[in-house]
Design a protein around this motif. Sequence first.
Motif: not given
Length: 265
Positions: A60-63, A127-131, A136-137
């Motif tokens: 994901y963007d920012g990993f 990470v914040v975006a994925m959280m 994605v979840h």
Amino acid sequence: MSAAELAAGAGRRRLLRGAVAGTLGAVGLAAASDHPADAAGGHAPRQDDERTLSIAVLLYDGFTALDAVGPYEVLCRVPGVRVSTVARTAGPVRTDTGELTLVAERAMSDVGGADVLLVPGGGNRGVVAMMEDADVHRWIRRIHRRSTWTTSVCTGSLILGSAGLLRGLPATTYWASRPYLEKAGAVYTPGRFVEAGKIITAAGVSAGIDMGLHLASRLSDEKVGRAMQLAVEYDPDPPYDTGSPEKADAQTQALALKLLEDAAR
């Protein structure tokens, strides 16, 4: 260099390649003849199973690059294993520094299952975006339902927690993110990696290599795990002893976080 010397050099290279191939072939045959122990939370498939074991690494963007590449470097060479990279859409994905791009081979919509799911951590932005990403979840939960192992590296555990997979379970994460892990419902547990049923969480960044070696032995056997440690010559001997917050003073901790923040894009 003469033509004869070039030919001799080429012959030596062919001989070396043949020796390496023979050695790896012997290791593969030995691994296939062994019966790995049942894994907690699910049976570890035998190496003489005909099917290939699939590992999906979520990008994901920012990993963070090493979170994904460290375990990949170990696991992609385990006999009978196929590692693929997955993202919302197939194509290039930027790391947290914005200076390195990896290519996702497949889109999440095209991946309905995997034997192993690996979720790397990343910078705050990623990470914040994925959280906060419900799509994605849902995908993580769908893969988790059938996976043999669901794993994370560094702050990837916060993403697993946000998907609802860590409630009440022991887990680890990046040292500066421990309070957030507990907010995600997990019980922080120290360790380079923590195994809870079929979920394995690794601590920060380089700990993904440790987890990768452990997972290699789970997917195959201990002999392959030991051999892979030698194959990647993973024998850490760092010049400093500040690799955990318990060993570093407050000034070093603050500088470490500043360096990460300054490099983030």
